[in-house]
Design a protein around this motif. Sequence first.
Motif, PDB file in Angstrom:
ATOM      1  N   GLU A 148     102.507  62.122 -50.831  1.00 41.79           N
ATOM      2  CA  GLU A 148     103.262  61.383 -49.828  1.00 41.79           C
ATOM      3  C   GLU A 148     104.704  61.892 -49.773  1.00 41.79           C
ATOM      4  OE1 GLU A 148     103.377  59.216 -46.648  1.00 41.79           O
ATOM      5  OE2 GLU A 148     101.547  59.380 -47.825  1.00 41.79           O
ATOM      6  N   ALA A 149     105.255  62.233 -50.921  1.00 35.02           N
ATOM      7  CA  ALA A 149     106.632  62.735 -50.984  1.00 35.02           C
ATOM      8  C   ALA A 149     106.745  64.210 -50.586  1.00 35.02           C
ATOM      9  CB  ALA A 149     107.195  62.540 -52.391  1.00 35.02           C
ATOM     10  N   HIS A 150     105.657  64.991 -50.733  1.00 31.64           N
ATOM     11  CA  HIS A 150     105.741  66.448 -50.543  1.00 31.64           C
ATOM     12  C   HIS A 150     104.896  67.012 -49.405  1.00 31.64           C
ATOM     13  CE1 HIS A 150     108.110  67.197 -54.182  1.00 31.64           C
ATOM     14  NE2 HIS A 150     107.416  66.205 -54.703  1.00 31.64           N
ATOM     15  N   LYS A 151     104.092  66.196 -48.750  1.00 33.92           N
ATOM     16  CA  LYS A 151     103.179  66.761 -47.751  1.00 33.92           C
ATOM     17  C   LYS A 151     103.905  67.446 -46.596  1.00 33.92           C
ATOM     18  CE  LYS A 151     102.253  62.509 -45.184  1.00 33.92           C
ATOM     19  NZ  LYS A 151     101.190  61.579 -44.837  1.00 33.92           N
ATOM     20  N   GLY A 152     105.105  67.012 -46.283  1.00 35.18           N
ATOM     21  CA  GLY A 152     105.877  67.655 -45.227  1.00 35.18           C
ATOM     22  C   GLY A 152     106.180  69.113 -45.532  1.00 35.18           C
ATOM     23  N   GLU A 153     106.224  69.482 -46.802  1.00 41.37           N
ATOM     24  CA  GLU A 153     106.477  70.862 -47.200  1.00 41.37           C
ATOM     25  C   GLU A 153     105.262  71.749 -46.913  1.00 41.37           C
ATOM     26  OE1 GLU A 153     107.470  70.834 -51.376  1.00 41.37           O
ATOM     27  OE2 GLU A 153     108.752  69.087 -51.111  1.00 41.37           O
ATOM     28  N   TRP A 154     104.102  71.123 -46.762  1.00 40.59           N
ATOM     29  CA  TRP A 154     102.862  71.884 -46.614  1.00 40.59           C
ATOM     30  C   TRP A 154     102.247  71.796 -45.240  1.00 40.59           C
ATOM     31  CZ3 TRP A 154     101.739  75.275 -50.253  1.00 40.59           C
ATOM     32  CH2 TRP A 154     102.394  75.123 -51.465  1.00 40.59           C
ATOM     33  N   GLU A 155     102.563  70.760 -44.496  1.00 39.02           N
ATOM     34  CA  GLU A 155     101.979  70.593 -43.177  1.00 39.02           C
ATOM     35  C   GLU A 155     102.932  71.114 -42.114  1.00 39.02           C
ATOM     36  OE1 GLU A 155     101.101  66.408 -43.103  1.00 39.02           O
ATOM     37  OE2 GLU A 155      99.157  66.742 -44.051  1.00 39.02           O
ATOM     38  N   ASP A 156     102.356  71.651 -41.068  1.00 44.07           N
ATOM     39  CA  ASP A 156     103.179  72.168 -39.959  1.00 44.07           C
ATOM     40  C   ASP A 156     103.679  71.052 -39.089  1.00 44.07           C
ATOM     41  OD1 ASP A 156     102.967  74.808 -40.712  1.00 44.07           O
ATOM     42  OD2 ASP A 156     101.151  75.139 -39.523  1.00 44.07           O
ATOM     43  N   ARG A 158      98.894  80.013 -47.706  1.00 44.88           N
ATOM     44  CA  ARG A 158      99.388  78.701 -48.144  1.00 44.88           C
ATOM     45  C   ARG A 158      98.460  78.078 -49.186  1.00 44.88           C
ATOM     46  NH1 ARG A 158     101.061  75.441 -43.034  1.00 44.88           N
ATOM     47  NH2 ARG A 158     101.427  73.894 -44.635  1.00 44.88           N
ATOM     48  N   SER A 159      97.164  78.246 -49.017  1.00 48.22           N
ATOM     49  CA  SER A 159      96.229  77.713 -50.023  1.00 48.22           C
ATOM     50  C   SER A 159      96.435  78.407 -51.360  1.00 48.22           C
ATOM     51  CB  SER A 159      94.781  77.893 -49.563  1.00 48.22           C
ATOM     52  OG  SER A 159      94.518  77.058 -48.457  1.00 48.22           O
ATOM     53  N   PHE A 184      98.442  78.411 -56.873  1.00 50.30           N
ATOM     54  CA  PHE A 184      99.344  79.036 -57.848  1.00 50.30           C
ATOM     55  C   PHE A 184     100.351  78.014 -58.380  1.00 50.30           C
ATOM     56  CE2 PHE A 184     102.168  82.189 -59.657  1.00 50.30           C
ATOM     57  CZ  PHE A 184     101.348  83.283 -59.904  1.00 50.30           C
ATOM     58  N   GLY A 185     100.753  77.085 -57.532  1.00 48.40           N
ATOM     59  CA  GLY A 185     101.697  76.044 -57.926  1.00 48.40           C
ATOM     60  C   GLY A 185     101.169  75.098 -58.983  1.00 48.40           C
ATOM     61  N   GLN A 186      99.859  75.144 -59.250  1.00 50.47           N
ATOM     62  CA  GLN A 186      99.257  74.300 -60.275  1.00 50.47           C
ATOM     63  C   GLN A 186      99.239  74.962 -61.659  1.00 50.47           C
ATOM     64  OE1 GLN A 186      95.571  72.241 -58.983  1.00 50.47           O
ATOM     65  NE2 GLN A 186      96.192  72.866 -56.922  1.00 50.47           N
ATOM     66  N   LEU A 187      99.743  76.184 -61.752  1.00 47.29           N
ATOM     67  CA  LEU A 187      99.807  76.854 -63.050  1.00 47.29           C
ATOM     68  C   LEU A 187     100.906  76.253 -63.920  1.00 47.29           C
ATOM     69  CD1 LEU A 187      99.431  80.596 -62.006  1.00 47.29           C
ATOM     70  CD2 LEU A 187      97.708  79.170 -63.148  1.00 47.29           C
ATOM     71  N   GLN A 188     100.662  76.242 -65.204  1.00 45.63           N
ATOM     72  CA  GLN A 188     101.653  75.723 -66.146  1.00 45.63           C
ATOM     73  C   GLN A 188     102.955  76.526 -66.078  1.00 45.63           C
ATOM     74  OE1 GLN A 188     101.043  76.151 -70.506  1.00 45.63           O
ATOM     75  NE2 GLN A 188     101.138  73.900 -70.499  1.00 45.63           N
ATOM     76  N   ILE A 189     102.863  77.843 -65.912  1.00 45.94           N
ATOM     77  CA  ILE A 189     104.076  78.670 -65.876  1.00 45.94           C
ATOM     78  C   ILE A 189     104.964  78.318 -64.689  1.00 45.94           C
ATOM     79  CG2 ILE A 189     103.238  80.608 -67.263  1.00 45.94           C
ATOM     80  CD1 ILE A 189     102.446  82.069 -64.726  1.00 45.94           C
ATOM     81  N   VAL A 190     104.376  77.857 -63.596  1.00 47.16           N
ATOM     82  CA  VAL A 190     105.169  77.431 -62.440  1.00 47.16           C
ATOM     83  C   VAL A 190     105.839  76.092 -62.740  1.00 47.16           C
ATOM     84  CG1 VAL A 190     105.080  76.720 -60.016  1.00 47.16           C
ATOM     85  CG2 VAL A 190     103.785  78.728 -60.777  1.00 47.16           C
ATOM     86  N   HIS A 191     105.096  75.162 -63.323  1.00 45.45           N
ATOM     87  CA  HIS A 191     105.665  73.843 -63.647  1.00 45.45           C
ATOM     88  C   HIS A 191     106.768  73.951 -64.687  1.00 45.45           C
ATOM     89  CE1 HIS A 191     103.227  70.704 -61.545  1.00 45.45           C
ATOM     90  NE2 HIS A 191     102.578  71.816 -61.215  1.00 45.45           N
ATOM     91  N   LYS A 192     106.694  74.956 -65.546  1.00 45.56           N
ATOM     92  CA  LYS A 192     107.737  75.169 -66.548  1.00 45.56           C
ATOM     93  C   LYS A 192     108.909  75.976 -65.987  1.00 45.56           C
ATOM     94  CE  LYS A 192     105.103  74.849 -70.814  1.00 45.56           C
ATOM     95  NZ  LYS A 192     104.721  75.556 -72.045  1.00 45.56           N
ATOM     96  N   GLY A 193     108.772  76.487 -64.768  1.00 43.68           N
ATOM     97  CA  GLY A 193     109.845  77.290 -64.167  1.00 43.68           C
ATOM     98  C   GLY A 193     110.011  78.642 -64.816  1.00 43.68           C
ATOM     99  N   ILE A 217     108.127  79.564 -55.819  1.00 42.16           N
ATOM    100  CA  ILE A 217     106.835  78.877 -55.781  1.00 42.16           C
ATOM    101  C   ILE A 217     107.058  77.422 -56.175  1.00 42.16           C
ATOM    102  CG2 ILE A 217     104.499  78.774 -56.730  1.00 42.16           C
ATOM    103  CD1 ILE A 217     104.859  81.782 -57.413  1.00 42.16           C
ATOM    104  N   ARG A 218     106.540  76.527 -55.363  1.00 39.99           N
ATOM    105  CA  ARG A 218     106.706  75.101 -55.630  1.00 39.99           C
ATOM    106  C   ARG A 218     105.601  74.590 -56.544  1.00 39.99           C
ATOM    107  NH1 ARG A 218     107.061  74.185 -49.290  1.00 39.99           N
ATOM    108  NH2 ARG A 218     105.333  75.579 -49.562  1.00 39.99           N
TER     109      ARG A 218
END
Length: 175
Positions: free
Chosen positions: A167-175, A77-78, A83-92, A151-152
Motif C-alpha cells: 500500500e505504501a510502495h505500489k505507486g513506485e511499481w504501477e504506471d 520490472r518483474s 532482485f529486490g527480495q535478495l538479502q544483499i539488496v535489503h542490507k544495502g 535497486i529498491r
Amino acid sequence: MGFSLNKAKAAKEEILKSFIPLELNEGNVQAIFNRCLATVESTEIVSVSPFPTITGYSAIGNKIVDFDEGELLAHKRSMEYLFGQLQIVHKGAFRCKHKLEDFFTDYCGKQWTDDQKYIMEFIYLSITPQIWLMRPFSQRDDDTTSIKDDIRPTLSPKDPDFPAWWEAHKGEWED
C-alpha cells in the motif's frame, strides 16, 4: 444492462497492464527466463555470459545464452522486483564483492533455492544490458564487484507484512 464481452476484454487488458508483484522462487525465475529466451521469431537478440572471457574466464565451457531483447524489456520490472527480495539488496550491499552464494538468500535470510540452475537463470537475466542489475563476474576473485545501487528492496507477496508495505510502495511499481 447486459454483459459486454468488449468491456470484459478491456478490463482484462487493463489488469494485465498493471504490475503484479512476484515472489522470488524457482518457478517465477524459470518462467521469466524461458519467456526471455530468443526464438526463431526474435528480431533483436542479446547474447550474454555472467563469466565473460574479458574478465578472465576461459571460453571453454563458458555458456552464452541468447535472449529476445523485447522480452527482456517486457520483464525488466518483474526482474527488478525479484532482485529486490535478495538479502544483499535489503542490507544495502551494493558496491561490495559478491560471490555466487550471495544470490541464494532472500531478505528473510532463507535460501530461495538450493538448485544452482535457478541461480544461474536469475544471474543471466540480471546481467543483460536491458535489465542490468549487476555486473558480470570477474575470474580473479570469482565475484562481481557491484550490483546496481538504485535497486529498491521489495517484499514477497506471501510476506505477512506485504499488504501494508505494498500500500505504501505500489505507486513506485504501477504506471
